[in-house]
Design an enzyme around this catalytic site. Structure first.
Site, PDB file in Angstrom:
ATOM      1  N   SER A 119       0.866  -1.176   0.000  1.00  0.00           N
ATOM      2  CA  SER A 119       0.000   0.000   0.000  1.00  0.00           C
ATOM      3  C   SER A 119       0.902   1.226   0.000  1.00  0.00           C
ATOM      4  O   SER A 119       2.069   1.143   0.424  1.00  0.00           O
ATOM      5  CB  SER A 119      -0.848   0.008   1.274  1.00  0.00           C
ATOM      6  OG  SER A 119      -1.421   1.299   1.487  1.00  0.00           O
ATOM      7  N   TYR A 168      -2.883  -1.125  10.391  1.00  0.00           N
ATOM      8  CA  TYR A 168      -2.773  -1.301   8.939  1.00  0.00           C
ATOM      9  C   TYR A 168      -1.418  -0.791   8.431  1.00  0.00           C
ATOM     10  O   TYR A 168      -0.719  -1.481   7.676  1.00  0.00           O
ATOM     11  CB  TYR A 168      -3.927  -0.559   8.256  1.00  0.00           C
ATOM     12  CG  TYR A 168      -3.994  -0.759   6.757  1.00  0.00           C
ATOM     13  CD1 TYR A 168      -4.609  -1.877   6.220  1.00  0.00           C
ATOM     14  CD2 TYR A 168      -3.433   0.176   5.891  1.00  0.00           C
ATOM     15  CE1 TYR A 168      -4.677  -2.062   4.844  1.00  0.00           C
ATOM     16  CE2 TYR A 168      -3.499  -0.006   4.512  1.00  0.00           C
ATOM     17  CZ  TYR A 168      -4.133  -1.123   3.993  1.00  0.00           C
ATOM     18  OH  TYR A 168      -4.186  -1.297   2.629  1.00  0.00           O
TER      19      TYR A 168
HETATM   20  C1  BGC Z   1      -6.234   1.527   1.876  1.00  0.00           C
HETATM   21  C2  BGC Z   1      -7.395   2.360   1.370  1.00  0.00           C
HETATM   22  C3  BGC Z   1      -6.934   3.781   1.107  1.00  0.00           C
HETATM   23  C4  BGC Z   1      -5.664   3.816   0.283  1.00  0.00           C
HETATM   24  C5  BGC Z   1      -5.098   5.211   0.146  1.00  0.00           C
HETATM   25  C6  BGC Z   1      -5.095   1.644   0.911  1.00  0.00           C
HETATM   26  O1  BGC Z   1      -4.028   0.833   1.279  1.00  0.00           O
HETATM   27  O2  BGC Z   1      -6.649   0.184   2.041  1.00  0.00           O
HETATM   28  O3  BGC Z   1      -8.430   2.356   2.321  1.00  0.00           O
HETATM   29  O4  BGC Z   1      -7.946   4.478   0.403  1.00  0.00           O
HETATM   30  O5  BGC Z   1      -4.675   2.985   0.852  1.00  0.00           O
HETATM   31  O6  BGC Z   1      -5.033   5.894   1.370  1.00  0.00           O
END
Ligand code: BGC
Length: 269
Positions: free
Chosen positions: A154, A167
């Site tokens: 991410s 996360y």
């Molecule tokens: C998340 C999303 C978010 C995106 C940008 C991703 O890794 O799961 O919820 O919109 O990152 O912030």
């Protein structure tokens, strides 16, 4: 024209929806046989829809239930795939979720759940995949690599994210897990890379784009001024899994419309 992933076997975790489903379809369209992993019985129908979509265009796929945070289930998924299809050539370590909370209110359960799926799940699947790759040996008719792993990271492997400590920690962890195992297994001709998606329209971030106002707010963070689609990630996954990326190892490909360019600095600072 020869398709890029002809005759290769791919396990894609968390493929019943969102980015995983997009990757499953993209890889199948390039000739891969796809194991569409889904986590719980409730997701079976969605996984079946992905399989049906793949079969409708002449591809090959099965749905397979496995909770990637459970060691025994992961070992079984790889064993069953090898016994049904002969081997595994590609792993897309995609399964991931959010359980957001202000840090001082975050429960241990929320922490463990996210780390369990997003980080431990990637460890368990990558370990089994590498074991299978090493056991099989190189098959140059299929690929120059012994095997390919793509970790779904991410932008939050580098962008801190208040209210999402579990996360962000999981994705920061994925970054060095990926780089470390890439360093360890590159000498065996195994390629391990990450894709770092930005804001892609999927169920995980539905609240961020469900209304015009929310979308407008979100797009302030995206220099390209559009929300990403799962196809954007699917194309990147095909590239990284194919021999076109044969010299790419241990790197993160950001597919984020420029989100990591600090757009807040465009007219400030
Ligand atoms: C998340 C999303 C978010 C995106 C940008 C991703 O890794 O799961 O919820 O919109 O990152 O912030």
């Amino acid at each position: 024209m020869k398709r890029k992933l002809e005759n290769q076997i791919a396990i894609i975790t968390g493929a019943s929806s969102g980015i995983g489903a997009g990757c499953a379809i993209a890889l199948a369209d390039e000739g891969a046989t796809v194991v569409v992993n889904y986590p719980v019985p409730a997701a079976r129908e969605m996984a079946d829809q992905v399989v049906d979509r793949i079969k409708a265009t002449g591809g090959n796929a099965i749905a397979y239930q496995c909770d990637v945070s459970k060691e025994a289930e992961v070992i079984q998924m790889f064993a069953d795939t090898v016994s049904q299809f002969g081997t595994v050539d590609i792993l897309i370590n995609n399964a991931g979720l959010q359980r957001d909370a202000k840090f001082t209110e975050m429960t241990l359960e929320q922490w463990n759940f996210v780390i369990g799926v997003n980080l431990t799940g990637q460890f368990l699947c990558a370990r089994e995949a590498i074991r299978v790759f090493l056991q099989r040996g190189l098959d140059p008719a299929k690929s120059k690599s012994l095997g390919k792993i793509i970790c779904m990271s991410s932008v939050h492997e580098v962008i801190p994210w208040a209210g999402h400590a579990n996360y962000a920690a999981s994705k920061g962890g994925v970054m060095l897990l990926m780089k470390t195992i890439a360093q360890e297994y590159a000498p065996h001709k195994i390629r391990i890379n990450s894709i770092a998606p930005g804001a892609i329209a999927t169920p995980i971030n539905h609240d961020a784009w469900d209304t015009a106002e929310h979308l407008q707010e979100l797009l302030k963070l995206v220099p390209e001024k559009r929300i990403g689609q799962v196809e954007d990630i699917g194309k990147a996954a095909v590239f990284l899994a194919s021999d076109d990326a044969d010299y790419i190892n241990g790197t993160t490909l950001f597919v984020d419309g420029g989100m990591t360019l600090y757009p807040g600095f465009e007219d400030n600072g």
